[in-house]
Motif scaffolding. Structure first.
Motif, PDB file in Angstrom:
ATOM      1  N   MET A   1     -11.565  -6.580  -0.234  1.00 36.85           N
ATOM      2  CA  MET A   1     -11.023  -5.372  -0.849  1.00 36.85           C
ATOM      3  C   MET A   1      -9.739  -4.960  -0.131  1.00 36.85           C
ATOM      4  O   MET A   1      -9.663  -4.982   1.090  1.00 36.85           O
ATOM      5  CB  MET A   1     -12.038  -4.245  -0.780  1.00 36.85           C
ATOM      6  CG  MET A   1     -11.588  -2.968  -1.441  1.00 36.85           C
ATOM      7  SD  MET A   1     -11.657  -3.025  -3.219  1.00 36.85           S
ATOM      8  CE  MET A   1     -13.355  -2.587  -3.462  1.00 36.85           C
ATOM      9  N   ILE A   2      -8.765  -4.558  -0.912  1.00 37.88           N
ATOM     10  CA  ILE A   2      -7.489  -4.107  -0.379  1.00 37.88           C
ATOM     11  C   ILE A   2      -7.535  -2.590  -0.226  1.00 37.88           C
ATOM     12  O   ILE A   2      -8.147  -1.894  -1.031  1.00 37.88           O
ATOM     13  CB  ILE A   2      -6.344  -4.530  -1.315  1.00 37.88           C
ATOM     14  CG1 ILE A   2      -6.235  -6.045  -1.304  1.00 37.88           C
ATOM     15  CG2 ILE A   2      -5.034  -3.873  -0.933  1.00 37.88           C
ATOM     16  CD1 ILE A   2      -5.244  -6.587  -2.275  1.00 37.88           C
ATOM     17  N   ALA A   3      -6.860  -2.101   0.794  1.00 37.32           N
ATOM     18  CA  ALA A   3      -6.711  -0.654   1.009  1.00 37.32           C
ATOM     19  C   ALA A   3      -5.232  -0.381   1.247  1.00 37.32           C
ATOM     20  O   ALA A   3      -4.402  -1.284   1.174  1.00 37.32           O
ATOM     21  CB  ALA A   3      -7.562  -0.211   2.197  1.00 37.32           C
ATOM     22  N   VAL A   4      -4.907   0.857   1.515  1.00 41.17           N
ATOM     23  CA  VAL A   4      -3.543   1.249   1.861  1.00 41.17           C
ATOM     24  C   VAL A   4      -3.585   1.772   3.287  1.00 41.17           C
ATOM     25  O   VAL A   4      -4.406   2.628   3.616  1.00 41.17           O
ATOM     26  CB  VAL A   4      -3.001   2.322   0.891  1.00 41.17           C
ATOM     27  CG1 VAL A   4      -1.613   2.760   1.289  1.00 41.17           C
ATOM     28  CG2 VAL A   4      -3.003   1.784  -0.534  1.00 41.17           C
TER      29      VAL A   4
ATOM     30  N   LEU B   1      -8.717  -6.993  -5.105  1.00 41.56           N
ATOM     31  CA  LEU B   1      -9.034  -7.958  -4.050  1.00 41.56           C
ATOM     32  C   LEU B   1      -7.841  -8.840  -3.708  1.00 41.56           C
ATOM     33  O   LEU B   1      -6.939  -9.039  -4.533  1.00 41.56           O
ATOM     34  CB  LEU B   1     -10.197  -8.841  -4.506  1.00 41.56           C
ATOM     35  CG  LEU B   1     -11.430  -8.113  -5.064  1.00 41.56           C
ATOM     36  CD1 LEU B   1     -12.408  -9.105  -5.663  1.00 41.56           C
ATOM     37  CD2 LEU B   1     -12.085  -7.278  -3.988  1.00 41.56           C
ATOM     38  N   ASP B   2      -7.890  -9.416  -2.495  1.00 37.26           N
ATOM     39  CA  ASP B   2      -6.876 -10.377  -2.087  1.00 37.26           C
ATOM     40  C   ASP B   2      -7.373 -11.801  -2.353  1.00 37.26           C
ATOM     41  O   ASP B   2      -8.450 -11.988  -2.949  1.00 37.26           O
ATOM     42  CB  ASP B   2      -6.485 -10.175  -0.623  1.00 37.26           C
ATOM     43  CG  ASP B   2      -7.631 -10.421   0.351  1.00 37.26           C
ATOM     44  OD1 ASP B   2      -8.691 -10.961  -0.054  1.00 37.26           O
ATOM     45  OD2 ASP B   2      -7.473 -10.079   1.531  1.00 37.26           O
TER      46      ASP B   2
ATOM     47  N   GLU C   1       1.310   1.165   3.077  1.00 32.71           N
ATOM     48  CA  GLU C   1       1.479  -0.209   2.600  1.00 32.71           C
ATOM     49  C   GLU C   1       0.114  -0.828   2.306  1.00 32.71           C
ATOM     50  O   GLU C   1      -0.868  -0.546   2.999  1.00 32.71           O
ATOM     51  CB  GLU C   1       2.196  -1.056   3.659  1.00 32.71           C
ATOM     52  CG  GLU C   1       3.609  -0.598   3.963  1.00 32.71           C
ATOM     53  CD  GLU C   1       4.538  -0.775   2.774  1.00 32.71           C
ATOM     54  OE1 GLU C   1       4.379  -1.767   2.033  1.00 32.71           O
ATOM     55  OE2 GLU C   1       5.416   0.085   2.578  1.00 32.71           O
ATOM     56  N   PRO C   2       0.036  -1.703   1.274  1.00 29.25           N
ATOM     57  CA  PRO C   2      -1.240  -2.393   1.024  1.00 29.25           C
ATOM     58  C   PRO C   2      -1.603  -3.290   2.210  1.00 29.25           C
ATOM     59  O   PRO C   2      -0.716  -3.860   2.841  1.00 29.25           O
ATOM     60  CB  PRO C   2      -0.971  -3.225  -0.234  1.00 29.25           C
ATOM     61  CG  PRO C   2       0.433  -2.962  -0.642  1.00 29.25           C
ATOM     62  CD  PRO C   2       1.071  -2.070   0.343  1.00 29.25           C
ATOM     63  N   THR C   3      -2.887  -3.391   2.496  1.00 25.01           N
ATOM     64  CA  THR C   3      -3.341  -4.199   3.627  1.00 25.01           C
ATOM     65  C   THR C   3      -3.221  -5.691   3.360  1.00 25.01           C
ATOM     66  O   THR C   3      -3.275  -6.484   4.290  1.00 25.01           O
ATOM     67  CB  THR C   3      -4.797  -3.856   3.991  1.00 25.01           C
ATOM     68  OG1 THR C   3      -5.617  -4.015   2.821  1.00 25.01           O
ATOM     69  CG2 THR C   3      -4.896  -2.421   4.495  1.00 25.01           C
ATOM     70  N   ALA C   4      -3.069  -6.098   2.098  1.00 22.71           N
ATOM     71  CA  ALA C   4      -2.871  -7.499   1.729  1.00 22.71           C
ATOM     72  C   ALA C   4      -2.261  -7.539   0.331  1.00 22.71           C
ATOM     73  O   ALA C   4      -2.144  -6.505  -0.339  1.00 22.71           O
ATOM     74  CB  ALA C   4      -4.204  -8.252   1.737  1.00 22.71           C
ATOM     75  N   MET C   5      -1.874  -8.712  -0.104  1.00 22.72           N
ATOM     76  CA  MET C   5      -1.291  -8.896  -1.433  1.00 22.72           C
ATOM     77  C   MET C   5      -2.415  -8.869  -2.475  1.00 22.72           C
ATOM     78  O   MET C   5      -3.333  -9.671  -2.423  1.00 22.72           O
ATOM     79  CB  MET C   5      -0.570 -10.238  -1.500  1.00 22.72           C
ATOM     80  CG  MET C   5       0.046 -10.523  -2.840  1.00 22.72           C
ATOM     81  SD  MET C   5       1.532  -9.601  -3.140  1.00 22.72           S
ATOM     82  CE  MET C   5       2.669 -10.468  -2.096  1.00 22.72           C
TER      83      MET C   5
END
Length: 145
Positions: free
Chosen positions: A69-72, A63-64, A77-81
């Motif tokens: 939830m983070i995705a690629v 999670l950010d 590239e990851p959608t967030a840190m």
């Protein structure tokens, strides 16, 4: 009594995924095809390998800061840190992370094609993890001890 396959010993073979690299060889047999582990496997994980490898991926949420939830993305590239790992209902902060490293298999075969991204993450309890994000779904592939 047990037959040829009755007593097996573990060995390391070739493959991109850690679960693929684990082989069971009948006791006393020479692991002839296991030399494939010495050949290049594009997308395979270099040493040092995780000390614990899970045969089936363990579900996890990455999670950010906002709890999303983070995705690629399509560029890899990851959608967030990533800031939090949620495992078994417990949340752990992420101290550091590396990746993503793409693993692309069998693009020519739509039925067997696979595209995933690996990450290494260290949580705030000093747990080190090898995570895989595939189609927005996160799993733990291995744990470093």
């Amino acid at each position: 009594m047990l037959g040829h396959q009755g007593v097996l010993t573990p060995a390391v073979g070739g493959g991109r995924w850690l679960g693929e690299r684990q082989r069971l060889v009948p006791w006393g047999d020479v692991a002839g095809d296991l030399q494939a582990g010495e050949r290049p496997w594009p997308g395979s994980l270099p040493d040092p390998l995780p000390s614990a490898v899970f045969a089936e991926g363990v579900p996890v949420a990455v999670l950010d800061d906002d709890g999303d939830m983070i995705a690629v993305d399509a560029r890899g590239e990851p959608t967030a840190m990533p800031t939090v790992i949620e495992l078994g209902g417990r949340r752990r902060g992420i101290r550091t992370w590396a990746g993503p490293w793409p693993v692309i298999e069998r693009e020519w075969d739509p039925a067997r094609a696979r595209r995933a991204h690996r990450f290494q993450m260290v949580d705030d309890a000093q747990g080190a993890w090898l995570l895989v994000c595939e189609e927005g779904v996160w799993q733990i592939e291995g744990r470093y001890d």
